[in-house]
Design an enzyme around this catalytic site. Structure first.
Site, PDB file in Angstrom:
ATOM      1  N   ARG A 114     -32.945  17.432  98.494  1.00 46.09           N
ATOM      2  CA  ARG A 114     -32.501  18.232  97.330  1.00 46.09           C
ATOM      3  C   ARG A 114     -32.430  17.416  96.045  1.00 46.09           C
ATOM      4  NH1 ARG A 114     -28.757  20.232 100.867  1.00 46.09           N
ATOM      5  NH2 ARG A 114     -29.491  22.135 101.871  1.00 46.09           N
ATOM      6  N   LYS A 136     -41.045  17.568  83.186  1.00 49.08           N
ATOM      7  CA  LYS A 136     -41.868  18.512  83.965  1.00 49.08           C
ATOM      8  C   LYS A 136     -42.604  17.748  85.056  1.00 49.08           C
ATOM      9  CE  LYS A 136     -43.309  22.096  80.738  1.00 49.08           C
ATOM     10  NZ  LYS A 136     -44.530  22.712  80.213  1.00 49.08           N
ATOM     11  N   GLU A 178     -53.819  13.401  73.730  1.00 47.26           N
ATOM     12  CA  GLU A 178     -52.430  13.887  73.603  1.00 47.26           C
ATOM     13  C   GLU A 178     -51.778  13.304  72.337  1.00 47.26           C
ATOM     14  OE1 GLU A 178     -51.748  16.268  75.653  1.00 47.26           O
ATOM     15  OE2 GLU A 178     -52.457  15.809  77.672  1.00 47.26           O
ATOM     16  N   LYS A 212     -42.800  14.170  71.063  1.00 43.68           N
ATOM     17  CA  LYS A 212     -42.477  14.922  72.277  1.00 43.68           C
ATOM     18  C   LYS A 212     -40.966  14.990  72.493  1.00 43.68           C
ATOM     19  CE  LYS A 212     -43.546  16.123  76.885  1.00 43.68           C
ATOM     20  NZ  LYS A 212     -44.509  16.167  77.949  1.00 43.68           N
ATOM     21  N   GLU A 222     -38.684  25.083  77.848  1.00 40.52           N
ATOM     22  CA  GLU A 222     -39.825  25.807  77.289  1.00 40.52           C
ATOM     23  C   GLU A 222     -39.576  27.304  77.090  1.00 40.52           C
ATOM     24  OE1 GLU A 222     -43.608  24.388  78.684  1.00 40.52           O
ATOM     25  OE2 GLU A 222     -44.609  26.140  77.868  1.00 40.52           O
ATOM     26  N   ARG A 226     -41.151  24.312  72.790  1.00 43.53           N
ATOM     27  CA  ARG A 226     -41.849  23.402  73.711  1.00 43.53           C
ATOM     28  C   ARG A 226     -43.267  23.899  74.004  1.00 43.53           C
ATOM     29  NH1 ARG A 226     -39.664  19.950  78.935  1.00 43.53           N
ATOM     30  NH2 ARG A 226     -41.687  18.991  79.324  1.00 43.53           N
ATOM     31  N   ASN A 230     -48.462  22.798  74.260  1.00 43.98           N
ATOM     32  CA  ASN A 230     -49.640  23.277  74.996  1.00 43.98           C
ATOM     33  C   ASN A 230     -50.831  23.542  74.082  1.00 43.98           C
ATOM     34  OD1 ASN A 230     -48.493  23.310  77.611  1.00 43.98           O
ATOM     35  ND2 ASN A 230     -47.293  25.086  76.987  1.00 43.98           N
ATOM     36  N   HIS A 233     -54.309  23.468  75.443  1.00 45.67           N
ATOM     37  CA  HIS A 233     -54.213  23.356  76.897  1.00 45.67           C
ATOM     38  C   HIS A 233     -54.642  24.593  77.668  1.00 45.67           C
ATOM     39  CE1 HIS A 233     -52.516  19.492  76.213  1.00 45.67           C
ATOM     40  NE2 HIS A 233     -52.278  19.299  77.493  1.00 45.67           N
ATOM     41  N   HIS A 237     -57.039  23.599  80.611  1.00 54.76           N
ATOM     42  CA  HIS A 237     -56.804  23.866  82.034  1.00 54.76           C
ATOM     43  C   HIS A 237     -57.945  24.685  82.634  1.00 54.76           C
ATOM     44  CE1 HIS A 237     -52.199  23.121  81.541  1.00 54.76           C
ATOM     45  NE2 HIS A 237     -52.886  22.009  81.676  1.00 54.76           N
ATOM     46  N   HIS A 249     -58.396  15.450  82.449  1.00 59.58           N
ATOM     47  CA  HIS A 249     -57.493  16.261  81.634  1.00 59.58           C
ATOM     48  C   HIS A 249     -57.640  15.955  80.133  1.00 59.58           C
ATOM     49  CE1 HIS A 249     -53.900  18.525  80.642  1.00 59.58           C
ATOM     50  NE2 HIS A 249     -53.433  17.474  79.984  1.00 59.58           N
TER      51      HIS A 249
HETATM   52  N1  LIG Z   1     -45.725  16.571  83.290  1.00 54.29           N
HETATM   53  C1  LIG Z   1     -46.203  16.712  82.080  1.00 54.29           C
HETATM   54  O1  LIG Z   1     -45.484  17.056  81.139  1.00 54.29           O
HETATM   55  C2  LIG Z   1     -47.655  16.436  81.817  1.00 54.29           C
HETATM   56  C3  LIG Z   1     -48.122  16.287  80.505  1.00 54.29           C
HETATM   57  C4  LIG Z   1     -49.464  15.945  80.306  1.00 54.29           C
HETATM   58  C5  LIG Z   1     -50.310  15.766  81.395  1.00 54.29           C
HETATM   59  N2  LIG Z   1     -49.817  15.931  82.669  1.00 54.29           N
HETATM   60  C6  LIG Z   1     -50.678  15.708  83.837  1.00 54.29           C
HETATM   61  O2  LIG Z   1     -51.080  14.342  83.838  1.00 54.29           O
HETATM   62  C7  LIG Z   1     -52.292  14.246  84.581  1.00 54.29           C
HETATM   63  C8  LIG Z   1     -53.271  13.355  83.843  1.00 54.29           C
HETATM   64  O3  LIG Z   1     -52.713  12.078  83.736  1.00 54.29           O
HETATM   65  P1  LIG Z   1     -53.605  10.788  83.444  1.00 54.29           P
HETATM   66  O4  LIG Z   1     -54.540  11.077  82.349  1.00 54.29           O
HETATM   67  O5  LIG Z   1     -52.669   9.655  83.336  1.00 54.29           O
HETATM   68  O6  LIG Z   1     -54.538  10.683  84.749  1.00 54.29           O
HETATM   69  P2  LIG Z   1     -54.438   9.845  86.093  1.00 54.29           P
HETATM   70  O7  LIG Z   1     -53.054   9.763  86.566  1.00 54.29           O
HETATM   71  O8  LIG Z   1     -55.459  10.428  87.008  1.00 54.29           O
HETATM   72  O9  LIG Z   1     -54.910   8.386  85.640  1.00 54.29           O
HETATM   73  C9  LIG Z   1     -56.205   8.194  85.157  1.00 54.29           C
HETATM   74  C10 LIG Z   1     -56.916   7.058  85.902  1.00 54.29           C
HETATM   75  O10 LIG Z   1     -56.427   5.805  85.451  1.00 54.29           O
HETATM   76  C11 LIG Z   1     -56.065   4.987  86.569  1.00 54.29           C
HETATM   77  N3  LIG Z   1     -55.017   4.092  86.085  1.00 54.29           N
HETATM   78  C12 LIG Z   1     -53.740   4.393  85.806  1.00 54.29           C
HETATM   79  N4  LIG Z   1     -53.125   3.357  85.221  1.00 54.29           N
HETATM   80  C13 LIG Z   1     -54.014   2.348  85.157  1.00 54.29           C
HETATM   81  C14 LIG Z   1     -53.983   1.028  84.637  1.00 54.29           C
HETATM   82  N5  LIG Z   1     -52.902   0.547  84.004  1.00 54.29           N
HETATM   83  N6  LIG Z   1     -55.094   0.261  84.767  1.00 54.29           N
HETATM   84  C15 LIG Z   1     -56.207   0.766  85.340  1.00 54.29           C
HETATM   85  N7  LIG Z   1     -56.325   2.015  85.812  1.00 54.29           N
HETATM   86  C16 LIG Z   1     -55.231   2.804  85.721  1.00 54.29           C
HETATM   87  C17 LIG Z   1     -55.674   5.993  87.614  1.00 54.29           C
HETATM   88  O11 LIG Z   1     -55.731   5.424  88.903  1.00 54.29           O
HETATM   89  C18 LIG Z   1     -56.725   7.073  87.406  1.00 54.29           C
HETATM   90  O12 LIG Z   1     -57.919   6.724  88.036  1.00 54.29           O
HETATM   91  C19 LIG Z   1     -52.803  15.664  84.775  1.00 54.29           C
HETATM   92  O13 LIG Z   1     -52.545  16.056  86.102  1.00 54.29           O
HETATM   93  C20 LIG Z   1     -51.961  16.472  83.819  1.00 54.29           C
HETATM   94  O14 LIG Z   1     -51.792  17.804  84.236  1.00 54.29           O
HETATM   95  C21 LIG Z   1     -48.524  16.245  82.880  1.00 54.29           C
HETATM   96 ZN   LIG Z   2     -51.976  17.487  78.500  1.00 55.72          ZN
END
Ligand SMILES: NC(=O)c1ccc[n+]([C@@H]2O[C@H](COP(=O)([O-])OP(=O)(O)OC[C@H]3O[C@@H](n4cnc5c(N)ncnc54)[C@H](O)[C@@H]3O)[C@@H](O)[C@H]2O)c1
Ligand SMILES: [Zn+2]
Length: 345
Positions: A114, A136, A178, A212, A222, A226, A230, A233, A237, A249
């Site tokens: 939990r 989130k 972003e 942010k 949101e 908030r 998006n 987005h 998506h 992404h």
């Molecule tokens: N929760 C939220 O508010 C929110 C906001 C924006 C995006 N997201 C989510 O985030 C995700 C995208 O995140 P992302 O762009 O970080 O992608 P990711 O987590 O897939 O990372 C991108 C790549 O970089 C590699 N990597 C990470 N750190 C590294 C480093 N220091 N050195 C070398 N390689 C490294 C990872 O292994 C991966 O291959 C999506 O799923 C998206 O929906 C969530």
């Molecule tokens: Zn995003």
């Protein structure tokens, strides 16, 4: 010198620490109780060993690398590993990685027993400026992105820009999507290429995070502003889904920003200059501005599963001007599809 940004959340206040060398001090920021680090195979290959040495009492658990693993199956596989690691209700889950690891580990932290404590150690630019902040967390379903999730605030967010040294160039640009999104929503300074130099990453990150933080503090769940985060987005998506996540992404957000700006112009909300400016900034960052061989009608159909579209009514975040996002409801399908068609080439 590390910068601290304090965040007020409905549950508790927490600090985002930004500074070179913070990773080596990680032991100072993690509660003494048992902890588990969740990371992925790629990030583990760079930083896993170092972290194990810095946190000798923590287990490091790895998940596979890729958006296609941000699923309930992965989550299902992680729970028993936490049990094996002896994590009890006083324990802490730490996410070391990009947004995929952060979202998945955060969902695990929100639901295991939990809910246990959660620490974010983002390692991509995207995760530093966006996904690690605001609480989130969640995973994807075959029907769409982020369809299962929770709000789970981190105890602390540790941002060490030094880890960006190993981040591939393409992932840096994804994070920039972003950053400029935050620029268009609320801080024109972020759109200045002089600020994008990697040697000044700490300043860029702090500034982008501040946008942010201000928004999520005002509207943590949101209900109102908030949603502005998006911007681009709804398009992004759909692109991710239709391309079966072969579009990262951040790249999808790049085109999504261009599409949102063009739609804003077509609907008479903003000037042609603003729409052109968005396209110019996106291409200067080096992000795609065209949808390539993706089918506009298919993209529109994929938007139907966007969880923000209540009862099938379309909803887009659009722009009136820099710093003036707006929400548009019930935009006609034909207008959206035509906007996307113009982004074919
Ligand atoms: N929760 C939220 O508010 C929110 C906001 C924006 C995006 N997201 C989510 O985030 C995700 C995208 O995140 P992302 O762009 O970080 O992608 P990711 O987590 O897939 O990372 C991108 C790549 O970089 C590699 N990597 C990470 N750190 C590294 C480093 N220091 N050195 C070398 N390689 C490294 C990872 O292994 C991966 O291959 C999506 O799923 C998206 O929906 C969530
Ligand atoms: Zn995003």
């Amino acid at each position: 010198m590390a910068q601290n940004i304090n965040v007020t959340s409905p549950e508790f206040d927490y600090t985002i620490k930004i500074g070179s060398g913070l990773l080596d001090k990680i032991g100072e920021y993690v509660p003494a109780a048992p902890s588990v680090v969740i990371t992925n195979t790629t990030v583990a290959s760079f930083y896993g060993k170092r972290l194990s040495q810095l946190l000798p009492n923590s287990s490091v658990i790895t998940m596979p690398d890729g958006e296609q693993y941000k699923t309930l199956e992965t989550v299902n596989g992680l729970y028993p590993e936490l049990v094996t690691a002896g994590l009890d209700r006083s324990g802490t889950v730490m996410a070391l990685g990009g947004g995929v690891v952060g979202d998945t580990a955060g969902f695990v932290a929100a639901t295991y027993m939990r809910g246990v404590r959660f620490v974010q150690i983002p390692t991509t630019l995207l995760a530093m400026v966006d996904s690690s902040v605001g609480g989130k967390v969640g995973v994807d379903l075959p029907q769409g992105k982020n369809l299962v999730g929770a709000f789970k605030q981190p105890e602390v967010v540790i941002i060490d820009p030094d880890v960006l040294a190993t981040l591939p160039e393409r992932e840096w640009r994804c994070g920039m999507a972003e950053v400029i999104k935050h620029g268009f929503i609320a801080d024109e300074q972020l759109l200045q290429p002089e600020l994008w130099d990697k040697t000044q990453a700490e300043i860029l990150i702090a500034r982008a995070v501040a946008v942010k933080v201000k928004i999520v503090q005002e509207d943590p769940y949101e209900k109102t502003v908030r949603a502005y985060l998006n911007l681009g987005h709804t398009f992004a998506h759909a692109i991710e889904r239709v391309s079966q996540y072969s579009w990262p992404h951040g790249e999808a957000v790049g085109v999504g920003l261009v599409a949102a700006a063009r739609l804003s112009y077509v609907l008479g909300l903003c000037s042609a200059e603003l729409s052109e400016k968005v396209e110019k900034v996106v291409s200067t960052v080096g992000l795609p501005t065209r949808i390539g061989d993706l089918d506009p009608a298919e993209l529109f159909a994929a938007m139907g599963s966007d969880k923000k579209w209540q009862a099938g009514h379309s909803r887009f975040v659009l722009l009136k001007a820099i710093g003036q996002p707006v929400i548009a409801h019930d935009v006609e399908a034909g207008v959206v599809i035509e906007t996307l068609r113009q982004l074919k080439s």
